[in-house]
Design an enzyme around this catalytic site. Structure first.
Site: not given
Length: 695
Positions: A275, A292, A294, A352
């Site tokens: 990322e 990072e 993943n 939300f």
């Protein structure tokens, strides 16, 4: 090849892995908590094993139970899905010790990339661009304030082991750091068992772009293009697409090569995602920085599958079995455009807030087309990179005919329940088309046809995003939602043409209802003809609609619309100026609720000769609830910051409620004095439960 695979996850990803496993002839084992005992992934599997109570910490996160289930069922491999366990080095090691293959990267790579602080150090050593920041451990809030001041605001505070938007706080000032540092630590500890926090510079006008990598156990590593994941809310991805409208071929190559270099530096194999945060203001294409890695499959993997033609789950399984990839970097081609929307159980009209409950109705749009060509077509002659002839990579099917496709990945069914214990995602909606705008338009049409009743959902919001001019232009950043909806979401605005079409549909439906009513047997007197002239009020606009055998007029103008409606229909398929229009329709006391194109419209429908009298009806005024602090979602009251008799100012924190693993700070809307406290720390609160009363 493996004989039996256990999927150590739940929901749509468990179903997704099982579909590929069944296609490959591999038997499947599901694990489940009590909350998921009758879930689709359990019913889909050949075998299933109960883990424990609903909380993930007492079921899905218990590695010992997962391994025991694998041994009891004779599974010879375990797929972690999106990573309930994939970031646990000890679990991957335990699988190896038990003689069970782990469908993921080696333990050392998991450990290296699972720690955000250490991974940034490794990335820097591998020659990868990293964001300026402080990568050491931070002792307390005072030290965090000093570090943030030295870096320069704005800064981002992140839990070292965090992910998925959890354990992240953006700070524009010292006050933000003081309010958010401890909350970030708590979220990191609660969600990941690690309360370490690091701080880095926040890149303004940022775009979130990630590179999909895939490697095998023979040293072959390739990158499969990029995904644009900039449309986020609270650092949680909402919309993903591949490729990115911002990335040039030169930039893609630079990003991809750095991602591969990082993967190679840690001995990586299987699927992984690097990322990157990208400066949207840097037109040179060089302003990208490592965030990072993943070490698992990502939620947004289908868009990569769509544009590369590869089944990433199958590749992961084959790599875990020791097979080589069979293709090299030069074989990877990106075709067309794919967009994915995450359908969540949350109410965009109420900020939300998470929503739970039973799916009274769940009817997704029909899938169409073929999303990708299976890598199983490589079975007859898997090649190593050195042997690659350049044609080993299968080409995706839909592009051959230039047609679009729609794909729905889900793990729920009608009558099932959206639980408070897990992520609120209901489904993923993926569309592919030859061009970006065509793929976006396919999303709009599919969202219009998507039926969900029960929990609140974000279908309207997703449709509004797809229609937004700025999104369609590709000029997006991670701040898009906050910038474009600063006062919250209130539905996508309807054009005058759409408003007229909805008025026509409502009047046509009212005519059909009236016609059915006149056909009921046993009525007294002469059978009446249904009204043909209607007054339809939608919002502040009132339309006069005339229905006749020759057509429909709205406000004395002919409307080019074709439709059918039978009383009881939930969806109207219409054509407006020869363009398809799907409208969800529901009866109300005075008309219909019409949902399409990112908004729900309440239409009051009255016979034209009756409508003038409606002005004499008394409007009911809702009660004033501003003096109450109401719990906005089902959750756990983590903290109360005030007591009875305290004076508070507008914006002051009053309480913290945890819902779906996220802490939500509830603030005072206006100044006042706390009159009574109606709840205590540790209480499980229902939506709209009174926490305290002001005076």
């Amino acid at each position: 090849m493996f004989k039996k695979i256990l999927v150590a996850n739940r929901g749509e990803i468990a179903c997704r892995v099982m579909r590929t496993a069944k296609k490959m002839g591999i038997a499947t084992v599901a694990v489940y908590s009590d909350a998921d005992a009758r879930s689709p992934h359990v019913l889909m599997a050949d075998e299933s094993v109960r883990l424990g109570p609903p909380p993930a910490g007492e079921s899905y996160l218990l590695a010992d139970l997962i391994l025991l289930a694998a041994k009891e069922t004779g599974a010879d491999c375990i797929h972690p899905g999106y990573g309930f366990l994939s970031e646990r080095e000890s679990f991957a090691k335990a699988c190896a010790e038990a003689g069970i293959a782990f469908v993921g990267p080696p333990p050392a790579a998991i450990a290296a990339m699972g720690d955000k602080i250490e991974s940034k150090k490794l990335a820097k050593q591998a020659g990868v661009n990293v964001v300026p920041g402080f990568l050491g451990e931070i002792a307390d809030t005072e030290e965090a304030v000093r570090i943030a001041t030295d870096i320069g605001y704005p800064v981002m505070m992140k839990a070292s082991a965090g992910g998925g938007g959890k354990g992240m706080r953006l700070a524009y000032s010292e006050q933000d750091v003081r309010e958010g540092f401890e909350a970030t630590k708590r979220e990191g500890l609660a969600s990941f068992g690690d309360d370490r926090v690091f701080i880095e510079k926040f890149i303004e006008s940022p775009r979130h772009i990630e590179i999909q990598v895939m490697g095998d156990q023979h040293g072959n590593i390739v990158y499969l293009g990029e995904r644009e994941c900039s449309i986020q809310r609270r650092h949680q991805k909402v919309v993903e697409e591949a490729p990115s409208p911002f990335v040039t071929p030169k930039m893609r190559k630079a990003m991809g090569e750095q991602a591969v270099a990082l993967a190679r530096a840690v001995g990586y194999y299987s699927a992984g995602t690097v990322e990157l945060i990208v400066s949207g203001a840097d037109t040179t294409g060089e302003g990208f920085y490592f965030l990072e890695m993943n070490t698992r499959l990502q939620v947004e993997h289908p868009v990569t599958e769509a544009v590369t033609g590869l089944d990433l789950v199958e590749l992961m399984i084959r790599v875990a079995a020791g097979e080589p990839l069979g293709f090299g970097q030069d074989d990877v081609q990106l075709n067309g455009w794919a967009v994915e929307n995450r359908v969540y159980a949350e109410d965009p009209y109420r900020g939300f807030l998470p929503s739970i409950g039973r799916l009274v109705r769940y009817n997704p749009p029909e899938s169409k087309g073929t999303p990708y060509t299976s890598p199983s077509r490589l079975r007859e002659g898997l090649l190593t990179n050195s042997e690659s002839s350049g044609n080993a990579l299968p080409q995706p099917l839909p592009q051959a005919g230039g047609e679009s496709y729609v794909r729905v990945d889900d793990g729920v069914r009608e009558g099932g329940e959206v639980s408070m214990f897990y992520d609120p995602m209901i489904a993923k909606l993926i569309t592919w088309a030859p061009t970006r705008i065509e793929a976006i338009d396919e999303q709009i049409a599919a969202l219009d046809a998507f039926e969900i009743e029960g929990p609140g959902n974000n279908l309207d919001f997703l449709s509004a995003l797809m229609q937004h001019p700025r999104f369609r232009s590709g000029n997006i950043t991670t701040g898009f939602i906050a910038e474009e909806y600063p006062d919250g979401f209130h539905g996508a605005p309807a054009s005058p043409e759409l408003s007229e079409a909805l008025a026509a549909i409502a009047a046509f439906a009212a005519t059909a209802e009236a016609d059915r009513a006149r056909r009921i047997d046993g009525q007294l007197g002469k059978r009446l003809r249904p009204p043909s002239d209607w007054s339809v009020k939608i919002g502040d606009a009132e339309h006069l609609v005339a229905i006749s055998t020759t057509g429909i007029t709205v406000d004395d103008a002919d409307l080019d619309i074709a439709l059918e409606y039978t009383p009881g229909d939930r969806v109207v398929e219409a054509e407006l100026d020869d363009a398809p229009l799907t409208v969800k329709i529901a009866r109300t006391r005075t008309g219909f609720k019409l949902t399409t194109r990112g908004a729900s419209h309440v239409a009051r429908v009255l016979p034209a000769h009756v409508a003038p009298y409606a002005q004499h009806l008394i409007e009911k005024i809702p009660p004033d609830l501003s003096k109450f602090l109401l719990c906005p979602m089902p959750g756990l009251l983590m903290r109360l910051d005030v007591a009875a008799g305290d004076k508070v100012e507008a914006g002051q924190p009053l309480a913290v409620v945890e819902a779906m693993k996220m802490e939500n700070i509830l603030r005072a809307e206006k100044a006042g004095t706390v009159k009574t406290i109606n709840a205590k720390t540790g209480d499980s609160l229902a939506v709209d439960a009174v926490i305290l009363e002001m005076e």
